[in-house]
Structures are given as C-alpha cells and as structure tokens.
Design an enzyme around this catalytic site. Structure first.
Site, PDB file in Angstrom:
ATOM      1  N   LYS A 177       0.836  -1.199   0.000  1.00  0.00           N
ATOM      2  CA  LYS A 177       0.000   0.000   0.000  1.00  0.00           C
ATOM      3  C   LYS A 177       0.882   1.265   0.000  1.00  0.00           C
ATOM      4  O   LYS A 177       2.094   1.173   0.198  1.00  0.00           O
ATOM      5  CB  LYS A 177      -0.934  -0.013   1.219  1.00  0.00           C
ATOM      6  CG  LYS A 177      -1.845  -1.250   1.282  1.00  0.00           C
ATOM      7  CD  LYS A 177      -2.688  -1.456   0.026  1.00  0.00           C
ATOM      8  CE  LYS A 177      -3.888  -2.366   0.207  1.00  0.00           C
ATOM      9  NZ  LYS A 177      -3.690  -3.786  -0.051  1.00  0.00           N
TER      10      LYS A 177
HETATM   11  C1  LIG Z   1      -5.008  -4.675   0.595  1.00  0.00           C
HETATM   12  C2  LIG Z   1      -6.474  -4.739   0.434  1.00  0.00           C
HETATM   13  C3  LIG Z   1      -7.298  -5.405   1.345  1.00  0.00           C
HETATM   14  C4  LIG Z   1      -6.777  -6.248   2.477  1.00  0.00           C
HETATM   15  O1  LIG Z   1      -5.907  -5.606   3.310  1.00  0.00           O
HETATM   16  P1  LIG Z   1      -4.888  -6.507   4.193  1.00  0.00           P
HETATM   17  O2  LIG Z   1      -4.202  -5.481   5.040  1.00  0.00           O
HETATM   18  O3  LIG Z   1      -3.969  -7.187   3.222  1.00  0.00           O
HETATM   19  O4  LIG Z   1      -5.687  -7.456   4.983  1.00  0.00           O
HETATM   20  C5  LIG Z   1      -8.663  -5.349   1.172  1.00  0.00           C
HETATM   21  N1  LIG Z   1      -9.216  -4.698   0.148  1.00  0.00           N
HETATM   22  C6  LIG Z   1      -8.467  -4.057  -0.777  1.00  0.00           C
HETATM   23  C7  LIG Z   1      -9.145  -3.320  -1.868  1.00  0.00           C
HETATM   24  C8  LIG Z   1      -7.069  -4.077  -0.674  1.00  0.00           C
HETATM   25  O5  LIG Z   1      -6.341  -3.464  -1.597  1.00  0.00           O
END
Ligand SMILES: *Cc1c(COP(=O)(O)O)cnc(C)c1O
Length: 373
Positions: free
Chosen positions: A184
């Site tokens: 992210k």
């Molecule tokens: C990364 C992501 C998630 C999940 O997040 P985690 O921290 O990996 O559990 C859920 N939805 C979207 C759209 C994402 O990009």
C-alpha cells in the site's frame, strides 16, 4: 546491457524508521503499547479528529466494522466483484450473504445505479471499494445509504491520501477501513486501521480486537463478546508512524508519476493500441496503482510474460471475485457481472511505487507500447 528489474510495487522504509523499530525492539515492550497509541492519535489528527483504532490487517479491520454494525446471518451486504477477495470473504466470515453489483467500465469501481438496484429488505450494509485509490461518487453513495438506512463500511484499503471535494477519505462517512499491507502507499509491514463514529463503537472495536476483553482496576477482567486476536504490535506501529510522516509527499509524488504516465502514453494511445487508460483524476485519487485494461488481441498472461522478459513487473488487481471457486459454490457464475468479468480478465497494474522515477515511467510506457505494438 540490460536495465535492472522494475517491480510493479515496492515498499521503502527510511533509516529513521528502521532506527525507531530498533528502539522498540530494545525497549522491553514490543506488542501493543505507546507506539500504537501514538499512531492512532496521528491518524486521528490527520482525519479531522475522528476516532481511529489500529489492527493487524485491513481484512480484520473490515470484518470488525461489519460486526460492530451488527451484520450477521440473514443479512445481505453489497459489494463489487473487482477487489481483493478479502472484501467479500469478510462478509462470509460474519455469516452474512455477499451480493455483488457490477462495476462502471470507466472508473472500474462499483456502479452506484447497480448497487441501488441490488438493495433488498435484507440489505444491511454496503462495502464500496476505491480501486487504485479513486473514490466513488461519495455524495451519491451516502445519499443511497441514508435513503435505504444502510451502514457503509468503506474499503478504503488503497485510498489513504485520497480525497473527495477537498475532504480526505476517512475524514467523513461511516466506517472507513484502511490497509497498511506492504504494497500500500504507506505500510506497517502488515496492518490496518478503522475510522469509527463514536466512543461506543471504539469500545466494541477494542473488544473484538482482543478476545472480547474489558479490563478495570488492578485485576478486573470481563469478557462479554467473542473477540479475536487482531491487535497491532508496537513494532508495526513504529514502521507505520515512520511511513505516515511522508504521506503528503508520497501522494504528491504518485500524482506526478501518474501525470507523467499520461504524458508518455499520449492522447492517441487508446485509439492506436486499443488499451484503456485509467480515469485521469489528479484531484481525488492517491494513485495507489496505474492500471490499464488490455485490448482483446493479447492475453494478460502473454502480456505479463513479454513485459517480464523486458524486466518490467506487472500485477493484476483483480480477477472477478464471483468467479472464484468459493463463490461459484455459492451460486455465482459467468454472465452475472459482464463488465467485471471482462475487466477482471484484462486489467493489469503497471509499475507505481514511492521511489519510482519519471525515467522509470518512460521505460514502463515504452515497453508497454513495444509489447502492444
Ligand atoms: C489490501 C487490500 C485489502 C486487504 O488488506 P490486508 O491489510 O492485506 O488485509 C482489502 N481490500 C483491498 C481493496 C485491498 O487493496
């Protein structure tokens, strides 16, 4: 001489952050403690003072929001088929029924007309996703939620730093869930945080986060709900704090990279190559990803292989959730959400990360053109 591999995503942790992690490790307190509290405070300040609680993933963050909203067996929750599978899995985890609404072919986000058409008397909540950091029409979303008395759990996993009409995503709305997973825009290695509406919800979030426990006095301990083990560690919070210090610079740099992508592709790219660019939004989106929808004449696998041969990493975010086996077994299948099915097969994510340079963008675009040409 070949150039080094250009990945599609890459976290960068600076030296002060690495030093801060070292301090936590030497401090004698490495699980949830002062760093978690400081991180929650910093995030809350950034989001206009709204209440924030951290967790160990964006996934459990959404699941806990659904539980606080009282979502469970017999309820329906509407979401998009084009997201990380976590978005739908958390609905199943609560015992509720996932309902999909097709996406808009231009934004690739849930189509709000189709969302509204999918509402039934059993619908309790909606989970919009802001793919690549581009929000949906937030005014319309909350108008629909108010009209039908629905809770909203925003899957803003990719949208930290994004805005709507000048307001930060997370600074308004109902529940807003963010992820701090490694790819992210900012990370805590793994982690997530939830923006909540009031102290009562925050207390419940704390219980769901840690075995349902409430402590009082020196030795008071009570459990009145079934919670899990979802707390963020101080090690992770130290990484998150170090990353969060750069959020504005990161968002600005990604917008610059996105602008450069458009400049390099040129205005005739879509008509010449038959591929579809993302929405050219330099106002609201944090440009978590730069995604193309490929033309029919090349498969995604062939495109990825050819890009890889030229040392360019390509991601695919995401295959349509309703066509995954777990969801097919629940009655979903081909033809139900045609736009999502087409995009889910043809979407690719080009390199986009915090330390990427404009020269990297040039290289990425030239390689795309040579592979599609
Ligand atoms: C990364 C992501 C998630 C999940 O997040 P985690 O921290 O990996 O559990 C859920 N939805 C979207 C759209 C994402 O990009």
């Amino acid at each position: 001489m070949s150039l080094p591999f250009l990945p599609f995503a890459k976290p960068t942790i600076d030296e002060p952050t690495i030093a801060a992690v070292g301090e936590v490790l030497r401090s004698g307190w490495i699980t949830s403690g002062p760093k978690v509290q400081a991180f929650e405070k910093a995030l809350s300040d950034y989001l206009g003072g709204r209440i924030v609680r951290t967790f160990n993933s964006g996934t459990c963050t959404m699941e806990i929001a659904l539980r606080i909203a009282g979502v469970g067996p017999g309820d329906e929750v509407i979401t998009t088929p084009i997201s990380w599978v976590a978005t739908a899995n958390v609905i199943l985890e609560t015992g509720a029924t996932p309902v999909f609404a097709d996406i808009d072919p231009i934004t690739r986000n849930i189509d709000l007309d189709k969302l509204e058409a999918a509402i039934t008397p059993r619908t309790k909540a909606v989970i919009p996703v802001y793919l690549s950091g581009l929000p949906v029409d937030m005014d319309r979303l909350y108008a629909i939620a108010a009209k039908h008395k629905l809770r909203v759990v925003e899957d803003a996993a990719q949208a930290l730093g994004s805005t709507w009409n000048g307001k930060r995503i997370g600074a308004f709305g109902d529940f807003v869930s963010f992820s701090l997973q490694a790819n992210k825009n900012i990370t805590s290695s793994e982690g997530g945080f939830l923006v909540l509406n009031n102290a009562e919800e925050a207390r419940l979030a704390e219980k769901y986060r840690l075995q349902g426990v409430t402590r009082s006095g020196f030795d008071g301990l009570e459990v009145d709900v079934l919670g899990g083990k979802f707390n963020m560690t101080d090690v992770a919070a130290a990484i998150g704090l170090g990353q969060f210090a750069h959020i504005d610079a990161i968002t600005a740099h990604r917008k610059e990279l996105a602008r450069h992508y458009f400049a390099c592709f040129g205005s005739d790219f879509e008509s010449r190559y038959g591929a579809q660019l993302p929405v050219a939004d330099f106002e609201n989106s944090n440009w978590h990803m730069f995604q193309l929808v490929l033309p029919e004449r090349i498969t995604r696998a062939a495109f990825m292989e050819k890009m890889m041969e030229k040392q360019i990493g390509i991601g695919y975010h995401y295959p349509a959730i309703h066509l995954l086996k777990l969801y097919r077994e629940r009655g979903f299948g081909e033809g139900m959400f045609p736009v999502a099915e087409r995009v889910g097969q043809r979407i690719v994510s080009l390199p986009m990360f915090n330390t990427m340079s404009k020269d990297d963008v040039v290289r990425s675009v030239e390689t795309v053109k040579s592979v599609l040409g």
